[in-house]
Motif scaffolding. Structure first.
Motif, PDB file in Angstrom:
ATOM      1  N   PHE A  19       0.845  -1.184   0.000  1.00 23.87           N
ATOM      2  CA  PHE A  19       0.000   0.000   0.000  1.00 23.87           C
ATOM      3  C   PHE A  19       0.893   1.251   0.000  1.00 23.87           C
ATOM      4  O   PHE A  19       1.808   1.385   0.812  1.00 23.87           O
ATOM      5  CB  PHE A  19      -0.934  -0.009   1.212  1.00 23.87           C
ATOM      6  N   ASP A  20       0.611   2.140  -0.934  1.00 22.86           N
ATOM      7  CA  ASP A  20       1.470   3.290  -1.224  1.00 22.86           C
ATOM      8  C   ASP A  20       1.132   4.470  -0.309  1.00 22.86           C
ATOM      9  O   ASP A  20       0.243   5.270  -0.607  1.00 22.86           O
ATOM     10  CB  ASP A  20       1.285   3.682  -2.698  1.00 22.86           C
ATOM     11  N   THR A  21       1.861   4.598   0.797  1.00 20.10           N
ATOM     12  CA  THR A  21       1.580   5.667   1.759  1.00 20.10           C
ATOM     13  C   THR A  21       1.844   7.043   1.150  1.00 20.10           C
ATOM     14  O   THR A  21       1.226   8.040   1.568  1.00 20.10           O
ATOM     15  CB  THR A  21       2.442   5.501   3.028  1.00 20.10           C
ATOM     16  N   GLY A  22       2.704   7.123   0.168  1.00 20.22           N
ATOM     17  CA  GLY A  22       2.967   8.404  -0.478  1.00 20.22           C
ATOM     18  C   GLY A  22       1.780   8.917  -1.269  1.00 20.22           C
ATOM     19  O   GLY A  22       1.687  10.116  -1.552  1.00 20.22           O
ATOM     20  N   ALA A  23       0.857   8.019  -1.627  1.00 19.15           N
ATOM     21  CA  ALA A  23      -0.341   8.413  -2.391  1.00 19.15           C
ATOM     22  C   ALA A  23      -1.579   8.478  -1.505  1.00 19.15           C
ATOM     23  O   ALA A  23      -2.705   8.555  -2.008  1.00 19.15           O
ATOM     24  CB  ALA A  23      -0.565   7.418  -3.529  1.00 19.15           C
ATOM     25  N   ALA A  24      -1.384   8.453  -0.199  1.00 19.52           N
ATOM     26  CA  ALA A  24      -2.512   8.418   0.734  1.00 19.52           C
ATOM     27  C   ALA A  24      -3.373   9.673   0.653  1.00 19.52           C
ATOM     28  O   ALA A  24      -2.876  10.791   0.469  1.00 19.52           O
ATOM     29  CB  ALA A  24      -1.997   8.238   2.159  1.00 19.52           C
ATOM     30  N   ASP A  25      -4.670   9.482   0.773  1.00  9.18           N
ATOM     31  CA  ASP A  25      -5.618  10.595   0.911  1.00  9.18           C
ATOM     32  C   ASP A  25      -5.946  10.721   2.398  1.00  9.18           C
ATOM     33  O   ASP A  25      -6.461   9.782   3.006  1.00  9.18           O
ATOM     34  CB  ASP A  25      -6.891  10.326   0.112  1.00  9.18           C
ATOM     35  N   ILE A  26      -5.641  11.876   2.991  1.00 11.80           N
ATOM     36  CA  ILE A  26      -5.824  12.085   4.434  1.00 11.80           C
ATOM     37  C   ILE A  26      -6.783  13.238   4.641  1.00 11.80           C
ATOM     38  O   ILE A  26      -6.550  14.345   4.151  1.00 11.80           O
ATOM     39  CB  ILE A  26      -4.470  12.402   5.113  1.00 11.80           C
TER      40      ILE A  26
ATOM     41  N   ARG B 154     -10.739  20.796   8.602  1.00 13.44           N
ATOM     42  CA  ARG B 154      -9.974  21.999   8.253  1.00 13.44           C
ATOM     43  C   ARG B 154      -8.576  22.020   8.866  1.00 13.44           C
ATOM     44  O   ARG B 154      -7.851  22.994   8.724  1.00 13.44           O
ATOM     45  CB  ARG B 154     -10.747  23.235   8.692  1.00 13.44           C
ATOM     46  N   LYS B 155      -8.221  20.968   9.552  1.00 15.41           N
ATOM     47  CA  LYS B 155      -6.914  20.923  10.236  1.00 15.41           C
ATOM     48  C   LYS B 155      -5.821  20.467   9.265  1.00 15.41           C
ATOM     49  O   LYS B 155      -5.376  19.316   9.282  1.00 15.41           O
ATOM     50  CB  LYS B 155      -6.990  19.976  11.438  1.00 15.41           C
ATOM     51  N   ARG B 156      -5.375  21.372   8.400  1.00 15.85           N
ATOM     52  CA  ARG B 156      -4.387  20.989   7.382  1.00 15.85           C
ATOM     53  C   ARG B 156      -3.053  20.593   8.005  1.00 15.85           C
ATOM     54  O   ARG B 156      -2.357  19.712   7.508  1.00 15.85           O
ATOM     55  CB  ARG B 156      -4.197  22.148   6.414  1.00 15.85           C
ATOM     56  N   ALA B 157      -2.717  21.251   9.098  1.00 17.53           N
ATOM     57  CA  ALA B 157      -1.452  20.913   9.761  1.00 17.53           C
ATOM     58  C   ALA B 157      -1.479  19.472  10.259  1.00 17.53           C
ATOM     59  O   ALA B 157      -0.456  18.778  10.245  1.00 17.53           O
ATOM     60  CB  ALA B 157      -1.199  21.869  10.925  1.00 17.53           C
ATOM     61  N   ALA B 158      -2.658  19.000  10.677  1.00 15.24           N
ATOM     62  CA  ALA B 158      -2.787  17.625  11.153  1.00 15.24           C
ATOM     63  C   ALA B 158      -2.523  16.645  10.020  1.00 15.24           C
ATOM     64  O   ALA B 158      -1.909  15.598  10.223  1.00 15.24           O
ATOM     65  CB  ALA B 158      -4.169  17.407  11.744  1.00 15.24           C
ATOM     66  N   ALA B 159      -2.982  16.972   8.819  1.00 16.44           N
ATOM     67  CA  ALA B 159      -2.784  16.075   7.680  1.00 16.44           C
ATOM     68  C   ALA B 159      -1.300  15.864   7.404  1.00 16.44           C
ATOM     69  O   ALA B 159      -0.853  14.746   7.097  1.00 16.44           O
ATOM     70  CB  ALA B 159      -3.485  16.634   6.445  1.00 16.44           C
ATOM     71  N   LYS B 160      -0.503  16.919   7.529  1.00 17.93           N
ATOM     72  CA  LYS B 160       0.943  16.795   7.301  1.00 17.93           C
ATOM     73  C   LYS B 160       1.586  15.897   8.361  1.00 17.93           C
ATOM     74  O   LYS B 160       2.451  15.071   8.049  1.00 17.93           O
ATOM     75  CB  LYS B 160       1.581  18.180   7.322  1.00 17.93           C
ATOM     76  N   LEU B 161       1.172  16.056   9.602  1.00 17.62           N
ATOM     77  CA  LEU B 161       1.736  15.237  10.679  1.00 17.62           C
ATOM     78  C   LEU B 161       1.361  13.769  10.519  1.00 17.62           C
ATOM     79  O   LEU B 161       2.164  12.873  10.781  1.00 17.62           O
ATOM     80  CB  LEU B 161       1.251  15.766  12.033  1.00 17.62           C
ATOM     81  N   ILE B 162       0.143  13.526  10.064  1.00 14.13           N
ATOM     82  CA  ILE B 162      -0.295  12.144   9.849  1.00 14.13           C
ATOM     83  C   ILE B 162       0.477  11.519   8.694  1.00 14.13           C
ATOM     84  O   ILE B 162       0.872  10.343   8.747  1.00 14.13           O
ATOM     85  CB  ILE B 162      -1.822  12.107   9.584  1.00 14.13           C
ATOM     86  N   ALA B 163       0.718  12.303   7.643  1.00 15.43           N
ATOM     87  CA  ALA B 163       1.497  11.795   6.500  1.00 15.43           C
ATOM     88  C   ALA B 163       2.909  11.404   6.943  1.00 15.43           C
ATOM     89  O   ALA B 163       3.446  10.365   6.519  1.00 15.43           O
ATOM     90  CB  ALA B 163       1.551  12.859   5.409  1.00 15.43           C
ATOM     91  N   GLN B 164       3.512  12.199   7.801  1.00 14.90           N
ATOM     92  CA  GLN B 164       4.838  11.876   8.336  1.00 14.90           C
ATOM     93  C   GLN B 164       4.801  10.597   9.167  1.00 14.90           C
ATOM     94  O   GLN B 164       5.718   9.773   9.102  1.00 14.90           O
ATOM     95  CB  GLN B 164       5.337  13.045   9.175  1.00 14.90           C
ATOM     96  N   TRP B 165       3.735  10.436   9.942  1.00 13.83           N
ATOM     97  CA  TRP B 165       3.574   9.220  10.760  1.00 13.83           C
ATOM     98  C   TRP B 165       3.478   7.985   9.872  1.00 13.83           C
ATOM     99  O   TRP B 165       4.106   6.952  10.173  1.00 13.83           O
ATOM    100  CB  TRP B 165       2.323   9.400  11.629  1.00 13.83           C
ATOM    101  N   LEU B 166       2.715   8.066   8.787  1.00 15.76           N
ATOM    102  CA  LEU B 166       2.559   6.927   7.883  1.00 15.76           C
ATOM    103  C   LEU B 166       3.898   6.500   7.275  1.00 15.76           C
ATOM    104  O   LEU B 166       4.111   5.310   7.001  1.00 15.76           O
ATOM    105  CB  LEU B 166       1.570   7.265   6.765  1.00 15.76           C
ATOM    106  N   GLU B 167       4.787   7.460   7.088  1.00 17.46           N
ATOM    107  CA  GLU B 167       6.082   7.160   6.474  1.00 17.46           C
ATOM    108  C   GLU B 167       7.117   6.733   7.502  1.00 17.46           C
ATOM    109  O   GLU B 167       8.241   6.369   7.132  1.00 17.46           O
ATOM    110  CB  GLU B 167       6.592   8.390   5.720  1.00 17.46           C
ATOM    111  N   SER B 168       6.763   6.791   8.788  1.00 13.71           N
ATOM    112  CA  SER B 168       7.762   6.499   9.839  1.00 13.71           C
ATOM    113  C   SER B 168       8.062   5.006   9.930  1.00 13.71           C
ATOM    114  O   SER B 168       7.306   4.173   9.460  1.00 13.71           O
ATOM    115  CB  SER B 168       7.230   6.989  11.178  1.00 13.71           C
TER     116      SER B 168
END
Length: 391
Positions: free
Chosen positions: A366-373, A377-391
């Protein structure tokens, strides 16, 4: 009204008499309810008094409530209700009305009458049936709460509703125990809502439900539901309602304690997500590498939903079009056609590790780089979650 109508009603009565004696469901009603229902208020011209009592007995039992009748028929309807009282707590498959609705409508049960009195007139019956129709007019609790103005119209009946609750110990059903008790019964919660919309009753109702005086079925769940209704009412309370305000705060603290003990909140805090005490929800959709189309509609995808809700914290689903599906929550596994490892309760923060294990052991990349999060309206949260998925 015709002889055909009378024959229809008599066939219904005969079928239900036989079925009730055997404690089973009748066979005639399911295919004919749409014909019988409209006649429920017109039986006086079709049946003799004893037949009317039989009809009212079975109709109330199966339809779940009383028909609106005239003053002349009131004694027959009340007699049918009296006949039903010894059977209201029958379990099994047989259909039966619920005590709280009938007690509110008629004003008495097999132990005593309510302080507000028995229903003796057709006018009072009609008004109380209108309230019962209102509380049963919705399919979800949020839908009820969204129509606050429609419930306010019935606030004058709040005292009688409170009498019903206290008389029954806040238990709308004695047929079933903890495992089968309908804790989300909308008729019950609609009546709770009406009590909360009346200044004279709301504090007493909340004190009853959170104070331990009554043995609530599945208490923790009920208090969580009560809290949501109180939050709907709070904007309308008056400055002198300090007792209600304190009780509402007490209940909110109980719910915040439950909420903050969840693994969903623990994950949000560990990731530094910008959420406070408000409701929030995270939706993550991760497509299988090489899958065409948007992740939200992809045929080969894994999805994770997370909420700060003690009763529904997270749900993980995976689907591979030609192989099947996988689905689990923090409570249980629902399906595992794909033979995947379970994430398991308490392991939400290990979701990225789970994805790697699925790739290594099941060959599903599953391609975490292509994830839809999606996090509102919490755009900052989406970035943090994307970083978590790549950890």
């Amino acid at each position: 009204m015709t002889d055909t109508d009378a024959d229809l009603l008599r066939t219904f009565i005969a079928d239900e008499n036989e079925a009730f004696a055997e404690r089973r469901q009748g066979k005639f009603w399911p295919a004919n309810h749409y014909r019988i229902g409209p006649l429920a208020t017109k039986v006086s011209g079709l049946l003799d008094p004893n037949e009317q009592i039989d009809f009212y007995f079975h109709f109330m039992r199966i339809a779940g409530g009383a028909p609106s009748v005239g003053d002349r028929e009131m004694p027959l309807l009340v007699e049918a209700y009296r006949r039903m009282l010894p059977f209201l707590d029958l379990g099994g498959v047989i259909q039966m009305s619920r005590r709280h609705k009938l007690l509110f409508v008629f004003g008495f049960d097999d132990t005593c009458a309510l302080p507000s009195g028995e229903t003796i007139s057709a006018k009072a019956l009609k008004a109380r049936l209108k309230l019962i129709a209102q509380v049963g007019n919705y399919t979800t609790m949020p839908a009820q709460r969204d129509k606050k103005a429609k419930f306010v119209a019935f606030a004058d009946e709040a005292v009688r509703i409170l009498e019903v609750f206290q008389h029954l110990g806040y238990r709308h059903d004695r047929r079933y125990g903890e495992d089968l008790y309908d804790v989300t019964n909308l008729g019950f919660w609609g009546m709770v809502f009406i009590c909360l919309l009346n200044k004279a009753t709301r504090a007493e109702l909340v004190a009853d439900m959170i104070g331990g005086k009554y043995d609530l079925m599945r208490r923790v769940e009920q208090l969580a539901m009560l809290h949501r209704y109180i939050e709907t009412v709070l904007p309308d309370i008056e400055p002198d309602e300090e007792r209600f305000r304190l009780l509402a705060r007490q209940l909110k603290d109980i719910e915040l304690t439950r909420r903050n003990a969840t693994e969903s909140v623990a994950l949000a805090q560990r990731l530094g997500l910008p959420f406070g005490d408000e409701d929030w929800e995270i939706h993550i959709a991760i497509p299988l590498r090489g899958t065409e189309g948007h992740p939200l509609i992809a045929k080969n995808v894994v999805r994770l939903q997370i909420r700060p809700n003690p009763d529904w914290q997270w749900e993980l689903n995976a689907r591979i079009a030609e192989r099947g599906e996988f689905s689990e929550s923090e409570k249980k596994t629902y399906r595992n056609d794909l033979g995947l490892l379970l994430l398991g309760c308490g392991n939400l923060d290990a979701f990225p590790t789970w994805l790697r294990q699925v790739r290594e052991k099941n060959g599903l990349d599953f391609d975490t780089g292509a994830a839809d999060i999606r996090v509102g309206r919490k755009r900052a949260a989406a970035k943090l979650i994307a970083q978590w998925l790549e950890s």
